[in-house]
Write a protein that holds these residues in place. Structure first.
Motif, PDB file in Angstrom:
ATOM      1  N   TYR A  55      32.251  43.411  48.023  1.00  0.00           N
ATOM      2  CA  TYR A  55      33.627  43.899  48.187  1.00  0.00           C
ATOM      3  C   TYR A  55      34.561  42.995  47.394  1.00  0.00           C
ATOM      4  O   TYR A  55      34.577  41.773  47.588  1.00  0.00           O
ATOM      5  N   CYS A  56      35.341  43.600  46.484  1.00  0.00           N
ATOM      6  CA  CYS A  56      36.291  42.861  45.650  1.00  0.00           C
ATOM      7  C   CYS A  56      37.689  42.947  46.269  1.00  0.00           C
ATOM      8  O   CYS A  56      38.272  44.024  46.336  1.00  0.00           O
ATOM      9  N   TYR A  57      38.189  41.808  46.727  1.00  0.00           N
ATOM     10  CA  TYR A  57      39.519  41.772  47.320  1.00  0.00           C
ATOM     11  C   TYR A  57      40.604  41.734  46.242  1.00  0.00           C
ATOM     12  O   TYR A  57      41.684  42.311  46.403  1.00  0.00           O
ATOM     13  N   SER A  58      40.334  41.012  45.156  1.00  0.00           N
ATOM     14  CA  SER A  58      41.330  40.860  44.094  1.00  0.00           C
ATOM     15  C   SER A  58      40.636  40.451  42.807  1.00  0.00           C
ATOM     16  O   SER A  58      39.475  40.027  42.808  1.00  0.00           O
ATOM     17  N   GLY A  59      41.381  40.552  41.700  1.00  0.00           N
ATOM     18  CA  GLY A  59      40.826  40.178  40.405  1.00  0.00           C
ATOM     19  C   GLY A  59      40.521  41.398  39.568  1.00  0.00           C
ATOM     20  O   GLY A  59      40.781  42.541  39.958  1.00  0.00           O
ATOM     21  N   ALA A  60      39.946  41.162  38.397  1.00  0.00           N
ATOM     22  CA  ALA A  60      39.612  42.251  37.482  1.00  0.00           C
ATOM     23  C   ALA A  60      38.572  41.767  36.487  1.00  0.00           C
ATOM     24  O   ALA A  60      38.463  40.572  36.202  1.00  0.00           O
ATOM     25  N   GLY A  61      37.790  42.709  35.974  1.00  0.00           N
ATOM     26  CA  GLY A  61      36.775  42.359  34.998  1.00  0.00           C
ATOM     27  C   GLY A  61      35.850  43.524  34.753  1.00  0.00           C
ATOM     28  O   GLY A  61      36.233  44.685  34.917  1.00  0.00           O
ATOM     29  N   GLU A  62      34.616  43.205  34.356  1.00  0.00           N
ATOM     30  CA  GLU A  62      33.639  44.235  34.045  1.00  0.00           C
ATOM     31  C   GLU A  62      32.369  44.035  34.874  1.00  0.00           C
ATOM     32  O   GLU A  62      31.967  42.913  35.164  1.00  0.00           O
ATOM     33  N   LEU A  63      31.771  45.158  35.237  1.00  0.00           N
ATOM     34  CA  LEU A  63      30.472  45.185  35.896  1.00  0.00           C
ATOM     35  C   LEU A  63      29.476  45.867  34.977  1.00  0.00           C
ATOM     36  O   LEU A  63      29.756  46.950  34.447  1.00  0.00           O
ATOM     37  N   VAL A  64      28.343  45.249  34.772  1.00  0.00           N
ATOM     38  CA  VAL A  64      27.243  45.900  34.069  1.00  0.00           C
ATOM     39  C   VAL A  64      26.257  46.358  35.124  1.00  0.00           C
ATOM     40  O   VAL A  64      25.713  45.548  35.876  1.00  0.00           O
ATOM     41  N   LEU A  65      26.047  47.662  35.207  1.00  0.00           N
ATOM     42  CA  LEU A  65      25.120  48.254  36.170  1.00  0.00           C
ATOM     43  C   LEU A  65      24.032  48.962  35.377  1.00  0.00           C
ATOM     44  O   LEU A  65      24.207  50.088  34.924  1.00  0.00           O
ATOM     45  N   GLY A  66      22.922  48.277  35.168  1.00  0.00           N
ATOM     46  CA  GLY A  66      21.875  48.848  34.329  1.00  0.00           C
ATOM     47  C   GLY A  66      22.353  48.964  32.896  1.00  0.00           C
ATOM     48  O   GLY A  66      22.703  47.973  32.255  1.00  0.00           O
ATOM     49  N   GLU A  67      22.415  50.190  32.410  1.00  0.00           N
ATOM     50  CA  GLU A  67      22.867  50.435  31.042  1.00  0.00           C
ATOM     51  C   GLU A  67      24.329  50.871  30.993  1.00  0.00           C
ATOM     52  O   GLU A  67      24.844  51.186  29.924  1.00  0.00           O
TER      53      GLU A  67
END
Length: 310
Positions: free
Chosen positions: A51-63
């Motif tokens: 669970y992300c409460y705050s922040g930002a970025g990228e998630l790599v999920l498989g491809e």
């Protein structure tokens, strides 16, 4: 010509406390800039809910690569390659739950057939979802996090009750249109349920497919076809899967000789046990016992490095 070097992949494994299907990673440690100096993916031995409460970025999920931001959550099956990277200069706050889905549902889902069906659904894909669009799921995740954080009397019993509802909702979320059509046409039958229950109870014995078909009052050919259509594997493959999964539990929890475990799980010879074990797990029983990495076929192209979870 030199061999192409394998890409790096990290296996991060966690250990559950006895009697608990939930491991919670909570607190300030998980408020950080994620992904610093990390250029590889990793996977876990349990279902991961973040669970992300705050922040930002990228998630790599498989491809697939997706953006994440505060008030979003992830549901990632075991053995699913992924990683989290915060934007440069950004501090992201996450908290995590690791869930022993199979162990929990084996006792909580009623019949082995129902448990198997739920596990298959839950493990079918990874998600990154917005709280505002999936509030029911989000509320359950946050409630379990708060219960685990508080640790009050009977907290684990309370968390387990909510966990069952959470997993049921995830299983429904992953329901395919193909499954809907099968159910609507009545092709999920009591015959399959009875066969699965019988296999779960008598896997250690000599189970003949013809006997299962006879108990279902249909021909062996028809039984094999119906079973394979629903379970996506042949009856013999399913029997061996149950046997090997049981063997893994014994290998993990005891120091019994491998030959004794093979016999206990329904294999008449060590060679048959070793062959089926290697086919399903990708390594010998002895190797698995020393380094129990249950990675899936697509991970074999990577150079796997084991690391105990933080």
């Amino acid at each position: 010509m030199a061999k192409k070097r394998k890409m790096k992949m990290e296996f991060r494994y966690y250990q559950m406390q006895d009697g608990s299907p939930i491991l919670a990673l909570l607190g300030e440690k998980w408020e950080q800039n994620y992904g610093r100096d990390v250029d590889f993916l990793h996977f876990h031995n349990y279902l991961e809910i973040g669970y992300c409460y705050s922040g930002a970025g990228e998630l790599v999920l498989g491809e697939e690569t997706v953006r994440f931001a505060g008030r979003e959550f992830t549901i990632i099956p075991p053995n699913f390659p992924h990683t989290t990277t915060s934007d440069i200069g950004n501090i992201s706050k996450w908290e995590y739950l690791f869930i022993d889905v199979e162990g929990f549902l084996a006792n909580a889902a009623g019949t082995p057939l129902r448990a198997e069906k739920m596990v298959q659904r839950i493990y079918s894909k990874a998600f990154c979802l917005k709280e505002c669009e999936y509030k029911s799921l989000s509320d359950k995740i946050l409630k379990i996090l708060d219960i685990m954080r508080g640790g009050e009397e009977f907290y684990l019993e309370e968390a387990k009750g909510i966990l069952l509802a959470l997993l049921a909702e995830v299983a429904r979320l992953n329901r395919s249109s193909q499954e809907e059509n099968i159910e609507e046409k009545g092709k999920i039958t009591n015959m399959i349920a009875r066969s699965i229950d019988y296999i779960s109870q008598y896997y250690m014995e000599d189970i003949r497919i013809g006997d299962l078909a006879k108990a279902s009052h249909i021909s062996e050919t028809h039984f094999r076809r119906v079973f394979t259509s629903y379970m996506h594997m042949s009856p013999l493959e399913y029997i061996n899967k149950v046997r090997i999964q049981t063997a893994c539990e014994i290998l993990k929890k005891t120091d019994e000789p491998i030959s004794d475990i093979a016999y206990k799980c329904g294999f008449t010879t060590n060679s048959t046990f070793n062959r089926n074990f290697h086919q399903l797990m990708g390594m010998s029983p002895a190797e698995w016992r020393k380094r129990p990495e249950n990675y899936e076929q697509q991970l074999l192209k990577f150079d796997i490095h084991s690391e105990k979870g933080w």
